[in-house]
Design a protein around this motif. Structure first.
Motif, PDB file in Angstrom:
ATOM      1  N   LEU A   1     -29.085 -36.131  -3.379  1.00  0.00           N
ATOM      2  CA  LEU A   1     -29.429 -37.451  -2.848  1.00  0.00           C
ATOM      3  C   LEU A   1     -30.932 -37.526  -2.594  1.00  0.00           C
ATOM      4  O   LEU A   1     -31.560 -36.531  -2.241  1.00  0.00           O
ATOM      5  N   ARG A   2     -31.484 -38.703  -2.728  1.00  0.00           N
ATOM      6  CA  ARG A   2     -32.926 -38.885  -2.544  1.00  0.00           C
ATOM      7  C   ARG A   2     -33.196 -39.731  -1.310  1.00  0.00           C
ATOM      8  O   ARG A   2     -32.643 -40.820  -1.167  1.00  0.00           O
ATOM      9  N   VAL A   3     -34.022 -39.225  -0.422  1.00  0.00           N
ATOM     10  CA  VAL A   3     -34.384 -39.944   0.797  1.00  0.00           C
ATOM     11  C   VAL A   3     -35.519 -40.906   0.484  1.00  0.00           C
ATOM     12  O   VAL A   3     -36.573 -40.505  -0.039  1.00  0.00           O
ATOM     13  N   LEU A   4     -35.292 -42.153   0.837  1.00  0.00           N
ATOM     14  CA  LEU A   4     -36.310 -43.172   0.585  1.00  0.00           C
ATOM     15  C   LEU A   4     -37.208 -43.353   1.799  1.00  0.00           C
ATOM     16  O   LEU A   4     -38.437 -43.291   1.698  1.00  0.00           O
TER      17      LEU A   4
ATOM     18  N   GLU B   1     -30.134 -44.295  -3.227  1.00  0.00           N
ATOM     19  CA  GLU B   1     -28.998 -44.653  -4.065  1.00  0.00           C
ATOM     20  C   GLU B   1     -28.441 -46.008  -3.602  1.00  0.00           C
ATOM     21  O   GLU B   1     -27.626 -46.085  -2.707  1.00  0.00           O
ATOM     22  N   ASP B   2     -28.889 -47.051  -4.090  1.00  0.00           N
ATOM     23  CA  ASP B   2     -28.443 -48.442  -4.012  1.00  0.00           C
ATOM     24  C   ASP B   2     -29.324 -49.445  -3.243  1.00  0.00           C
ATOM     25  O   ASP B   2     -29.430 -50.558  -3.728  1.00  0.00           O
ATOM     26  N   PRO B   3     -29.917 -49.218  -2.129  1.00  0.00           N
ATOM     27  CA  PRO B   3     -29.998 -48.088  -1.187  1.00  0.00           C
ATOM     28  C   PRO B   3     -28.918 -48.179  -0.096  1.00  0.00           C
ATOM     29  O   PRO B   3     -28.267 -49.211   0.062  1.00  0.00           O
ATOM     30  N   LEU B   4     -28.801 -47.098   0.651  1.00  0.00           N
ATOM     31  CA  LEU B   4     -27.820 -47.018   1.722  1.00  0.00           C
ATOM     32  C   LEU B   4     -28.504 -46.429   2.954  1.00  0.00           C
ATOM     33  O   LEU B   4     -29.197 -45.403   2.857  1.00  0.00           O
TER      34      LEU B   4
ATOM     35  N   ALA C   1     -27.136 -43.433  -9.425  1.00  0.00           N
ATOM     36  CA  ALA C   1     -26.911 -44.004  -8.098  1.00  0.00           C
ATOM     37  C   ALA C   1     -25.412 -44.012  -7.792  1.00  0.00           C
ATOM     38  O   ALA C   1     -24.694 -44.906  -8.239  1.00  0.00           O
ATOM     39  N   PRO C   2     -24.908 -43.016  -7.063  1.00  0.00           N
ATOM     40  CA  PRO C   2     -23.471 -42.975  -6.774  1.00  0.00           C
ATOM     41  C   PRO C   2     -23.039 -44.168  -5.925  1.00  0.00           C
ATOM     42  O   PRO C   2     -23.724 -44.549  -4.991  1.00  0.00           O
TER      43      PRO C   2
END
Length: 602
Positions: A460-463, A488-491, A374-375
């Protein structure tokens, strides 16, 4: 030979028109709607009238040879030009309609329904060529392959014209004014909608390569259908006219069935129009020659610039279909006369072109899958690309290089048009995605040829994703937003493009609608062309719920809209986020500059 000649001339004519309209719309933007419309209508009509007039002076065969020769020379000149001047594309456009309408009017393409089959084969070849270049016409590009295409088409058109005029009997008396006029709405329908990959993708939900394969298969099937001449053809035309309304349904298999019906039905309509006998006087025929190309110009301008029409530009699909149906009804009242064969060769040729999307699919590299890490930091670039048109030139490579040089993790784009005349029918989003090797999500606005785009690195992964309309108020175009949450975190990244009118009330309404959709500013980024300067009431609304501009954080006050020296393009970050390394890129490919920032969590 005549069908092949018409197909090749159709391919070149479509390419030329896709150069003509971006230059018209961009160059005449400051002059006004009426001037752009007059040129867009007048030049194609003038070319067709010149072709008809020269036929009376030098004969059918010499007139066709002259028109095709001018068109072939013009295509080479466009490839040589680099920056294409208006006068060159105007002459070449006039030559294109001269050649196209003369081949049909002289009977060199054969008796009905062969001219329709020739046009369909031309559309299929044109689509296959554009697919190889990922939807961006080779005439705008440099390198060996674009030159191979230009020379091959020019030499092929001229060779076929010489052979056809020597071996095929010309019979201009077999073509009526009804058919000549009907060519206009037919070309409009197929060029802007039925053979337009972004339109098919938007309406059906399939991928671009799947859309190419579907269209090519439909072209092959339609060539056979229009050659069958069953007694129920007029009913197919009527069903297609009703079915065109269904294309506005949500994506699904039913829409693809409707596409098939409408594609075949509109081709049948044109074939029926060709059944109408000639018999009008010289002046009437000249007007008919002008009417077909003029209709193309009128409809394209009305679609691109919907006001002051009383209906949205998207509804011209239905209007053009009804007009074509009325012309088909006139033709259907006449006896069919001698019928041409089914057109097995043309259909076979269109079927062979299915190898193009198959080859592209096999050669497409597989993008990397998302990472499990998770950047904590991303680099985001926001850019209004102005349809990738600069001084009338469609310049996707400079846009891509500008983005690539800044190495963003996420790219937010506005005015990345998809299959609109102003961009030469180019799918800017699809091409940039291929060129940058970044997946994308698109949120359409209004009828769908423009909207908001978010591209991202495949790691990157789309949630989740969400999109929706914004209040239109007094705005000219509908507006929307696109929200993407990355795991990633999410954002969450929200892309939008607010109204550009002088009245701020519409933008304030749109911001209210956007903030209701966002709900809270936690770990949220809003990016886009907000058409709002620093210190405006519009930005104050965002700041009131916790957002802050990256300029306020870093003191980077360079203008993003250089024409007015204002900062209209913003990256707003919510709570628990901060920004560094904010920069505004200086490039003249768009009327806006890109703004990029490194964003991390606090």
């Amino acid at each position: 030979m005549g069908v092949a000649l018409l197909a090749v001339v159709c391919v070149v004519s479509l390419q030329v028109l896709r150069v003509f309209f971006p230059i018209i719309f961009d160059g005449f933007e400051d002059v006004g709607y009426a001037a752009a419309a007059a040129v867009a209508v007048g030049i194609p009509a003038l070319g067709s009238i010149l072709g008809a007039s020269f036929r009376e002076v030098i004969g059918d065969r010499r007139s066709v040879l002259l028109g095709v020769g001018l068109l072939a020379t013009g295509l080479i000149a466009l490839q040589v030009a680099g920056t294409i001047p208006f006068w060159l594309v105007a002459i070449t456009t006039a030559a294109a309609l001269w050649a196209l309408m003369s081949i049909v009017a002289t009977g060199l393409a054969g008796r009905a329904p062969r001219p329709v089959q020739g046009l369909l084969l031309g559309f299929a070849v044109d689509l296959a060529i554009r697919s190889v270049f990922h939807g961006w016409d080779p005439v705008w590009q440099e390198g060996v392959l674009p030159w191979v295409v230009a020379v091959s088409l020019s030499v092929g058109a001229m060779s076929l014209a010489i052979v056809t005029t020597r071996t095929v009997r010309s019979d201009g008396s077999s073509v009526s004014w009804v058919a000549l006029v009907a060519i206009g709405p037919f070309l409009f329908l197929h060029a802007l909608f039925l053979q337009n990959v972004p339109f098919v993708v938007a309406r059906s939900g399939v991928t671009s390569l799947q859309a190419v394969a579907i269209i090519l298969a439909l072209d092959a099937a339609t060539i056979l259908v229009v050659g069958a001449w069953p007694r129920w053809q007029i009913w197919l035309a009527v069903i297609a006219a009703v079915g065109v309304v269904g294309l506005r349904l949500g994506p699904g298999a039913a829409v693809l069935i409707l596409f098939a019906l409408v594609s075949m039905g509109t081709a049948v309509m044109l074939a029926l129009a060709f059944r109408s006998p000639a018999g009008r006087g010289r002046i009437f025929q000249l007007l008919a020659h002008a009417a077909g190309p003029a209709v193309i110009g009128v409809l394209v301008v009305a679609y691109q610039k919907p006001r002051p029409l009383p209906l949205p530009g998207g509804y011209l699909l239905e209007a053009a279909t009804i007009a074509l149906l009325l012309l088909a009804w006139v033709g259907s009242r006449s006896p069919p006369g001698g019928l041409a064969p089914l057109g097995h060769r043309a259909a076979f040729g269109a079927t062979l072109l299915l190898g193009v999307p198959l080859g592209l699919w096999l050669s497409t590299p597989t993008l990397a899958t998302h990472t499990s890490s998770a950047p904590r930091m991303i680099r985001l670039l926001d850019y209004n690309v102005h349809s990738a048109v600069n001084d009338g030139q469609v310049d996707l490579e400079t846009i891509a290089s500008t983005i690539e040089a800044r190495r963003p993790s996420i790219v937010v784009l506005q005015e990345a048009s998809r299959g609109w005349p102003v961009t030469g029918m180019t799918d800017v989003v699809e091409w940039l995605s291929w060129r940058l090797r970044m997946p994308y999500l698109f949120g359409p606005a209004g009828d769908g040829p423009f909207g908001n785009t978010i591209m991202y690195r495949p790691t990157l992964r789309v949630l989740t994703t969400e999109q929706g309309p914004l209040p239109q108020g007094r705005g000219l175009h509908p507006r929307s937003y696109l929200s993407v949450t990355f795991a990633e975190d999410p954002l969450r990244v929200v892309a939008t493009h607010l109204d550009g009118g002088l009245d701020a009330r519409t933008r304030l309404l749109q911001i209210d609608g956007l903030l209701r959709a966002i709900d809270d500013a936690d770990s949220t980024i809003v990016a886009g062309d907000l058409n709002s300067e620093i210190g405006s009431p519009e930005l104050a609304k965002f700041q009131g719920v916790g957002f802050v501009t990256v300029q306020d954080l870093t003191g980077e006050w360079a203008a993003t809209f250089p024409e007015e020296g204002e900062i209209f393009d913003h990256i707003l970050i919510g709570t628990h986020l901060t920004a560094t390394d904010v920069a505004v890129g200086r490039t003249d490919v768009s009327d806006h500059f890109p703004v990029v920032a490194t964003i991390r969590r606090l």
